[in-house]
Write an enzyme that holds these catalytic residues in place. Sequence first.
Site, short mmCIF file in Angstrom:
data_model
loop_
_atom_site.label_atom_id
_atom_site.label_comp_id
_atom_site.label_asym_id
_atom_site.label_seq_id
_atom_site.Cartn_x
_atom_site.Cartn_y
_atom_site.Cartn_z
N CYS A 181 -17.07 -11.44 6.45
CA CYS A 181 -18.29 -12.23 5.69
C CYS A 181 -17.36 -13.34 6.12
CB CYS A 181 -19.16 -12.00 4.04
SG CYS A 181 -20.21 -11.39 4.76
N GLN A 225 0.82 -1.39 0.13
CA GLN A 225 -0.45 0.25 0.29
C GLN A 225 0.71 1.17 0.12
OE1 GLN A 225 -3.04 0.35 -0.07
NE2 GLN A 225 -3.94 -1.63 -0.19
C1 LIG Z 1 -3.59 -6.87 -1.66
C2 LIG Z 1 -3.06 -6.88 -0.58
C3 LIG Z 1 -2.29 -7.76 -0.57
C4 LIG Z 1 -1.95 -8.67 -1.44
O1 LIG Z 1 -1.85 -9.26 -2.79
P1 LIG Z 1 -1.79 -9.73 -4.33
O2 LIG Z 1 -1.43 -8.85 -5.14
O3 LIG Z 1 -3.79 -9.26 -4.36
O4 LIG Z 1 -1.91 -11.19 -3.74
C5 LIG Z 1 -1.08 -7.96 0.60
N1 LIG Z 1 -1.01 -7.18 1.36
C6 LIG Z 1 -1.90 -5.99 1.54
C7 LIG Z 1 -0.97 -4.58 2.48
C8 LIG Z 1 -2.14 -5.62 0.59
O5 LIG Z 1 -3.04 -4.43 0.60
#
Ligand SMILES: *Cc1c(COP(=O)(O)O)cnc(C)c1O
Length: 411
Positions: free
Chosen positions: A336, A189
């Site tokens: 959920c 993020q």
């Molecule tokens: C979306 C997300 C993931 C998973 O990533 P993918 O590429 O969808 O497997 C892992 N950690 C965080 C903090 C995320 O927001």
Amino acid sequence: MDTETKMLKKPVYMDNHATTRVDSRVLDAMLPYFTEKFGNAASRNHSFGWEAEEAVSRSRDQIAALIGAKSKEIIFTSGATESDNLAIKGVVEFYKDKGNHIISCVTEHKAVLDSCRALERAGKATVTYLPVDKYGMVDPDAVRKAITDKTVLITIMWANNEIGTIHPIAEIGKIAKEKGIVFHTDAVQAIGKVPVDFEKAGVDLASITAHKIYGPKGIGALYVRSKGPRVRITPQMDGGGHERGMRSGTLNVPGIVGLGAACEIAGMEMPDEAQRLIQLRSQLQAGLFERLDEIYVNGHPTERLPGNLNVSFAYVEGESLLMGINDIAVSSGSACTSATLEPSYVIRALGIDDELAHSSIRFGLGRFNTLEEVDYVTDRVSREVKRLREMSPLYEMAKEGIDLKSVNWKS
Ligand SMILES: *Cc1c(COP(=O)(O)O)cnc(C)c1O
């Protein structure tokens, strides 16, 4: 100004922590690699292979430039879930003679928590899950105190996907370096949203993914420090020995080109984009607070991702609210599970009660959101909250000054 930006298209997407739309510039960069330039990057003896390998190499440079890494430190994976698994399981396996203790945090993504749990269940590791403060931040001192002579890994995310809180990563990195412990961060993020520099922050391993930064789904990477110290991991997949033996499998060249392009664009646009998102978010927050009472922001007041706004609307069920605003895509703090509606473990970890946790909504603003959308969402959400509260006896009682905690509900 063109009319298009004035026209509000519905449904409105405001769930950019879950995934993002592919930027058209990213798509344009990818397209040739499905058709004319379809080579296997591992084909060493013809131009199709060389062309693909060149594209992969360019992508490594683009990614490295965004995150403070060297190109050879980028290991491509299918996404951050795989990167988290590879980092955590790979370190525990490789360093098993040194110890088996992991330090993590209660608000981590499931990909991290479940990797840790799997290791615990298999008897391969013990894990300390550190608590967070009321803003969702982990205390570096708590990390230091949790270290034992068996600790082989610290895994703390850079920024949280629900509440946007940014952890003091450089401080934790410093502690990890002092103690000679491998430090992994799920940086999904954070990259492209706030400046990150893994080298400077003392990060040894970091997970990233394309689809949270306007790239395609199913492609990500693990940053693996090559020097100071050189970090080792045991591969979790056997095969052709791609990616310096750390992750076998034919490279997803179009995806990799997309991840590289997404990183380059994010690097160029981050300063302006962050400012714009902070402005949109402030507008959204101010608008909601103007129209509604008894609402609370979850997450850190300042150390927070620019596009994140997580709000609890007291006396309103998050799920009911979502149903009432079905032309707006946002997330509720409830997940959920098979039978029950559990309040989010992240919101719960902030120490707020279940009632309020159930009433939380995550707004995730991103590159393609407009001021018109923010105004629409502000209006639509406030109206729906007011409507639901009008039907709520609890809200009525609270407004009449009755202390709800003193009421004996059973009588
Ligand atoms: C979306 C997300 C993931 C998973 O990533 P993918 O590429 O969808 O497997 C892992 N950690 C965080 C903090 C995320 O927001």
